[in-house]
Design an enzyme around this catalytic site. Structure first.
Site, mmCIF file in Angstrom:
data_model
loop_
_atom_site.group_PDB
_atom_site.id
_atom_site.type_symbol
_atom_site.label_atom_id
_atom_site.label_comp_id
_atom_site.label_asym_id
_atom_site.label_seq_id
_atom_site.Cartn_x
_atom_site.Cartn_y
_atom_site.Cartn_z
ATOM 1 N N SER A 90 0.773 -1.150 -0.061
ATOM 2 C CA SER A 90 -0.098 -0.068 -0.055
ATOM 3 C C SER A 90 0.830 1.141 0.093
ATOM 4 O O SER A 90 1.860 1.271 0.849
ATOM 5 C CB SER A 90 -0.999 -0.086 1.488
ATOM 6 O OG SER A 90 -1.436 1.167 1.223
ATOM 7 N N GLY A 91 0.523 2.211 -0.908
ATOM 8 C CA GLY A 91 1.403 3.327 -0.801
ATOM 9 C C GLY A 91 1.220 4.403 0.211
ATOM 10 O O GLY A 91 1.993 4.649 0.738
ATOM 11 N N SER A 92 -0.026 4.523 0.578
ATOM 12 C CA SER A 92 -0.293 5.532 1.722
ATOM 13 C C SER A 92 0.158 4.804 3.053
ATOM 14 O O SER A 92 0.950 5.547 3.859
ATOM 15 C CB SER A 92 -1.990 5.911 1.832
ATOM 16 O OG SER A 92 -2.648 4.446 2.040
ATOM 17 N N ASP A 252 -10.961 6.351 -0.832
ATOM 18 C CA ASP A 252 -9.478 6.686 -0.303
ATOM 19 C C ASP A 252 -9.415 8.220 -0.137
ATOM 20 O O ASP A 252 -9.863 8.975 -1.206
ATOM 21 C CB ASP A 252 -8.441 6.134 -1.125
ATOM 22 C CG ASP A 252 -7.194 6.130 -0.603
ATOM 23 O OD1 ASP A 252 -6.884 7.028 0.458
ATOM 24 O OD2 ASP A 252 -6.261 5.362 -1.057
ATOM 25 N N GLY A 257 -1.496 5.496 -3.642
ATOM 26 C CA GLY A 257 -0.100 5.182 -4.126
ATOM 27 C C GLY A 257 0.031 4.043 -5.020
ATOM 28 O O GLY A 257 0.507 4.084 -6.142
ATOM 29 N N THR A 258 -0.774 3.125 -4.847
ATOM 30 C CA THR A 258 -0.806 1.714 -5.723
ATOM 31 C C THR A 258 -1.556 2.125 -6.811
ATOM 32 O O THR A 258 -1.468 1.576 -8.155
ATOM 33 C CB THR A 258 -1.342 0.577 -4.778
ATOM 34 O OG1 THR A 258 -2.874 0.829 -4.354
ATOM 35 C CG2 THR A 258 -0.620 0.109 -3.844
#
Length: 342
Positions: A90-92, A252, A257-258
């Site tokens: 996960s990006g965040s 979100d 980020g993904t």
């Protein structure tokens, strides 16, 4: 006070999306790899339920468990727990974890830049943090290799008709729709409709289409629906709105980020983004992530990009989650008013 368990959490958010970090009170789960440990967490469910369900959690909350790294290059490892999934990356959440590790003093901060390696369930991610006056001000994450799946797929969604969708992996699996074609301008007041429609589209994709990751055979589903805004180009600077519907029915708060990585993979596959370009995505609350393509690679036999994403994170509090032995809901509860009302 009495409690049969106490879990220590540092709370944080990345560009608006909550990503709390468990820093104590939980033993590492069984498993030879972080991926196997994440599969155990997903199957067992008890920790997920305790921290994600009400009254301690909520549909808005993601929680990350720090575990000892298994890879010799990694400085720390983490397992991501989202409302419905326990994903590869996960990006965040990686930004939240990096912020907590550095701002919280768990890993020594070096100014003006700190470099570290995190081990996500899906593999290693390399982090570069711009630091100033004791604060990690911006986090750059070299995400997992990302790739476009089948593009321009026809998808029948009950009540919506036939949609044209793209599929991609950006650390997690996406079905991507054209926001404008769906009648959305990606404004904050559209969040409710985007969340509900996005879940329906994701559900339809999981019934009618297939997702395959060449090296993660356990990951066989689409997690999210990305409502992708039109790309505006000014030289090498690209900008687009983004809203991601997350199961069981929320949007979100960050640009995801993904999703940014998945979109760059699709744009690259279409010849619309190169290594000299930069893509900024904008969330419904106006927060931004930046992205660029560092290079190309392959995942199994699938062409892929090496994406870098960046954003900001902030610590919001320190919490101790407890369980009184007389509490009749030891793993919490969910109601469909907020948890997945279609």
């Amino acid at each position: 006070m009495r409690s049969t368990k106490t879990i220590h959490v540092i709370s944080a958010h990345a560009e608006g999306e909550v990503g709390d970090v468990i820093v104590g009170g939980v033993m590492p789960p069984p498993g030879e790899t972080v991926w196997e440990q994440s599969r155990w967490i997903a199957r067992d469910g008890r920790l997920r339920n305790f921290v994600l369900n009400e009254p301690r959690g909520g549909v808005f909350r993601h929680v990350n468990l720090l575990v000892p790294p298994r890879h010799p290059e990694a400085d720390a490892a983490f397992i991501i727990m989202e409302p419905e999934d326990t994903p590869p990356m996960s990006g965040s959440n990686s930004i939240c974890v990096s912020t907590v590790l550095l701002d919280g003093g768990l890993i020594p901060m070096q100014e003006p830049e700190t470099h570290l390696v995190l081990e996500a369930p899906g593999g290693l991610v390399r982090v570069r943090a711009e630091c100033h006056n004791g604060k990690a001000e911006r986090i750059f994450v070299q995400n997992l290799p990302s790739f476009a799946g089948p593009l321009d797929q026809a998808l029948e969604v009950e009540g919506l008709g036939t949609l044209t969708v793209d599929t991609a992996f950006g650390g997690d699996s996406f079905v991507i729709v054209d926001a404008a074609a769906m009648g959305f301008s990606l404004q904050a007041d559209e969040a409710h409709d985007i969340a509900r429609l996005g879940v329906r589209i994701t559900d339809a994709a999981n019934k009618a289409l297939s997702f395959r990751h060449p090296t993660l055979p356990d990951w066989r589903h689409f997690s999210f629906c990305l409502f992708a805004g039109p790309v505006q180009r000014d030289g090498n600077d690209l900008r687009a709105g983004a809203a991601v519907a997350i199961q069981p029915g929320k949007v979100d708060r960050s640009p995801t980020g993904t999703a940014l990585s998945a979109r760059m993979a699709v744009l690259h596959a279409r010849g619309q983004m190169g290594l000299d370009d930069r893509l900024t995505t904008v969330s419904l609350i106006g927060s931004t992530f930046g992205g660029r393509i560092l290079g190309t690679t392959s995942v199994g036999d699938t062409p892929a990009i090496l994406p870098e994403i960046s954003g900001r994170g902030w610590i919001t509090g320190i919490h101790q989650h407890m369980l009184d032995p007389s509490d009749p809901w030891p793993e919490g509860y969910r109601l469909t008013d907020s948890w997945g009302a279609r």
